[in-house]
Design an enzyme around this catalytic site. Structure first.
Site, PDB file in Angstrom:
ATOM      1  N   LYS A  37     -57.005   7.399 -74.177  1.00  0.00           N
ATOM      2  CA  LYS A  37     -56.323   7.705 -72.916  1.00  0.00           C
ATOM      3  C   LYS A  37     -56.535   9.166 -72.546  1.00  0.00           C
ATOM      4  O   LYS A  37     -56.755  10.003 -73.425  1.00  0.00           O
ATOM      5  CB  LYS A  37     -54.807   7.468 -73.092  1.00  0.00           C
ATOM      6  N   ARG A  46     -51.453  -6.685 -76.691  1.00  0.00           N
ATOM      7  CA  ARG A  46     -51.683  -8.135 -76.740  1.00  0.00           C
ATOM      8  C   ARG A  46     -52.303  -8.542 -78.068  1.00  0.00           C
ATOM      9  O   ARG A  46     -52.124  -9.670 -78.513  1.00  0.00           O
ATOM     10  CB  ARG A  46     -52.546  -8.546 -75.541  1.00  0.00           C
TER      11      ARG A  46
HETATM   12  N1  BES Z   1     -49.111   0.808 -73.562  1.00  0.00           N
HETATM   13  C1  BES Z   1     -50.036   0.616 -72.510  1.00  0.00           C
HETATM   14  C2  BES Z   1     -49.381   0.188 -71.193  1.00  0.00           C
HETATM   15  C3  BES Z   1     -48.480   1.188 -70.528  1.00  0.00           C
HETATM   16  C4  BES Z   1     -48.967   2.008 -69.546  1.00  0.00           C
HETATM   17  C5  BES Z   1     -47.136   1.261 -70.852  1.00  0.00           C
HETATM   18  C6  BES Z   1     -48.129   2.910 -68.920  1.00  0.00           C
HETATM   19  C7  BES Z   1     -46.301   2.162 -70.227  1.00  0.00           C
HETATM   20  C8  BES Z   1     -46.804   2.979 -69.248  1.00  0.00           C
HETATM   21  C9  BES Z   1     -51.023  -0.467 -72.902  1.00  0.00           C
HETATM   22  O1  BES Z   1     -51.310  -0.562 -74.249  1.00  0.00           O
HETATM   23  C10 BES Z   1     -52.305  -0.168 -72.207  1.00  0.00           C
HETATM   24  O2  BES Z   1     -52.872   0.847 -72.483  1.00  0.00           O
HETATM   25  N2  BES Z   1     -52.734  -1.061 -71.339  1.00  0.00           N
HETATM   26  C11 BES Z   1     -53.935  -0.890 -70.619  1.00  0.00           C
HETATM   27  C12 BES Z   1     -54.581  -2.248 -70.525  1.00  0.00           C
HETATM   28  C13 BES Z   1     -55.977  -2.211 -69.980  1.00  0.00           C
HETATM   29  C14 BES Z   1     -56.890  -1.501 -70.941  1.00  0.00           C
HETATM   30  C15 BES Z   1     -56.421  -3.632 -69.747  1.00  0.00           C
HETATM   31  C16 BES Z   1     -53.601  -0.358 -69.249  1.00  0.00           C
HETATM   32  O3  BES Z   1     -52.588  -0.729 -68.674  1.00  0.00           O
HETATM   33  O4  BES Z   1     -54.354   0.492 -68.758  1.00  0.00           O
HETATM   34 MN    MN Z   2     -52.838   0.785 -74.861  1.00  0.00          MN
END
Ligand code: BES
Ligand code: MN
Ligand code: ZN
Length: 502
Positions: free
Chosen positions: A279, A353
């Site tokens: 990230k 997931r």
């Molecule tokens: N933990 C994050 C989702 C999240 C984002 C929670 C912002 C709280 C605030 C999750 O693990 C994630 O990174 N999801 C990705 C999924 C994508 C790679 C398909 C996302 O939302 O960008």
């Molecule tokens: Mn994530």
């Protein structure tokens, strides 16, 4: 924790540090809510005029304080805005006003609240709401403050709810229930707010074990060896990049007279860097909240035990830290889950997931009638529904029951579909499916992925709390910055519904 009691004493005789009254916001200006009569009388009927002079409008989240200058034994009146209402004030509006009042009453140790009287004779639900709002507004997380907060910032330590009769059984039960709910939400908030160097899979599991044991639950913790033996390739895969190995916590409860078995699952990523699909640095610190689903499930388990609900519940909570590192799982890896299916990892940041797949598969082995899972699963949830509304997916009937429970609890929730074309986006050329598809319908794709692990015949629901679990904005109502405790109160409402109606 702030103590909650009832009082039916004459307000003029009560010596507290502050008294809270409600102010309604009407088309013709602010008006005093019922419950404020004694305070107004002591001030010679000038309360509304005084509030008007101070700029009070009765809007939500407004708290106007005034000194009583000896007219009352209590030196301060806090007038909390209830917003605009055509009929009765809603329980949630009162819960929020009570929370805002508590947040505004730093330095006032003992607070009397008249907010349960805003609709006249209080219902049990409204009493509970005022109790919850008052106590949740007084929440404080100070474990990392080396110096005590200055006296004027310390939240109220005792809240007394003004009621017609303090001996009333229903009122006493409502207050007890509010305290139990607040204990659980407080545990949830504390777990989320704990720094990720202190809260990692093993320490989180130990805390869940301790809290569960104290509540009388049976707790089992699977370490990395047990996970390997059990075929939990998803949890192990995500956990590999971290020096702190993953865990799977199982908590069980069986109440007297239980007729229905329920499975609960919550995402416990103690920190989500994204892994190799890392990230951006900006706001990454908020990813300590990526275990909010797990925290909510652990807390809800202690709550249903405290309330002795007549139901059987088994919680399955995967805990892992998603880190990049020499041993980290990588894009193109294929992981094999507990149920034998395999997924191609196309993005290591879609890790929730992956750990949930194993947990859901394990939970289904117990043949529950219902499975409810909650997770900070997708940023797409925040894009679609904003910061305060969770997305609910799953079987039609159970999804609607979760939404109805959300309306009772006051936690924002909205139903979302699982359209078939979004599922085909997860097709993989090498494995059974991929862990991500294209960007469209990201929240729904997450729901689809999870549904692959739910055994046919089990009604299930997925609550995506990416936005509402953690408040990065300003405090509002009874919600502080940091962990919010969503969706503990909705889960309680739902579980009571299931315990009663199957
Ligand atoms: N933990 C994050 C989702 C999240 C984002 C929670 C912002 C709280 C605030 C999750 O693990 C994630 O990174 N999801 C990705 C999924 C994508 C790679 C398909 C996302 O939302 O960008
Ligand atoms: Mn994530
Ligand atoms: Zn995550």
């Amino acid at each position: 924790m702030t103590a909650l009691t009832l009082t039916d004493a004459d307000l003029a005789d009560l010596a507290a540090d502050a008294v809270v009254i409600g102010v309604l916001n009407g088309a013709a200006g602010p008006s005093l809510a019922p419950g404020s009569e004694a305070v107004d009388a002591a001030l010679g009927g000038g309360l509304l005029a005084a509030l008007g002079a101070l700029g009070a409008t009765g809007a939500e989240d407004e708290v106007v304080k005034l000194a009583t200058l000896g007219a009352l034994k209590t030196p301060v009146v806090a007038a909390a805005g209830l917003g605009q209402h055509t009929g009765a004030v809603t329980d949630e509006a009162v819960r929020r006003a009570a929370g805002a009042a508590s947040r505004a009453l730093g330095g006032r140790a003992t607070v009397v609240s008249t907010l349960a009287l805003v609709n006249g004779e209080p219902t049990a639900d409204l009493l509970q709401a005022v109790g919850e709002g008052s106590l949740l507004g007084a929440y404080e997380f100070s474990v990392y403050k080396s110096k005590a907060a200055p006296a004027h910032r310390r939240p109220p330590s005792a809240v007394r709810l003004a009621v017609p009769s303090a001996k009333d059984r229903g009122a006493k039960t409502a207050a007890k229930r509010a305290s139990a709910v607040v204990d659980a939400v407080t545990l949830c908030r504390d777990l989320i707010n704990t720094a990720p160097n202190d809260l990692y899979p093993a320490s989180f599991a130990a805390r869940a074990d301790r809290a569960g044991a104290a509540a009388g639950l049976t707790v089992e913790v699977l370490d990395e060896k047990a996970l390997k033996k059990g075929g939990y390739g998803g949890i192990l895969g995500v956990g590999m990049g971290s020096s702190r190995p993953p865990r799977l916590v199982r908590m069980s409860y069986k109440g007297r007279g239980a007729k229905t078995r329920l499975a609960l699952v919550g995402k416990g990523i103690t920190f989500d860097t994204g892994g190799i699909s890392i990230k951006p640095a900006a706001s990454m610190e908020n990813m300590k909240s990526d275990m909010s689903g797990a925290a909510a499930i652990v807390s809800t388990m202690t709550l249903i035990a405290a309330l002795k609900l007549p139901i059987e519940v088994v919680a399955t909570v995967p805990m892992a830290e998603n880190m990049p590192g020499g041993a980290a799982y990588r894009p193109a890896d294929v992981l094999k889950f507990r149920n034998g299916t395999m997924a191609e990892i196309l993005n290591t940041d879609a890790e929730g997931r992956v750990v949930l797949a194993d947990a859901i598969a394990r939970a289904c082995e117990d043949s529950p009638a219902y499975l409810v899972e909650t997770s900070t699963l997708t940023g797409a949830q925040v894009v679609a529904l904003g910061l305060r509304t969770a997305g609910v997916m799953g079987s039609d009937d159970l999804r609607e029951r979760v939404l109805a429970a959300g309306r009772r609890s006051g936690e924002g929730m909205w139903g979302m579909p699982l359209p078939p074309e979004v599922r085909t986006g997860l097709d993989s050329t090498v494995a059974d499916f991929a862990n991500v598809g294209d960007r469209s319908g990201g929240m729904l794709a997450g729901g689809h992925f999870l549904s692959e692990f739910v055994t046919d015949g089990i009604q299930w629901a997925h609550i995506d709390i990416a936005g509402p679990a953690y408040n990065t904005g300003s405090p509002w109502g009874y919600t502080h910055k940091g962990g919010t405790g969503v969706p503990v109160r909705t889960l309680l409402e739902l579980i009571e519904d299931i315990a009663e109606n199957g």
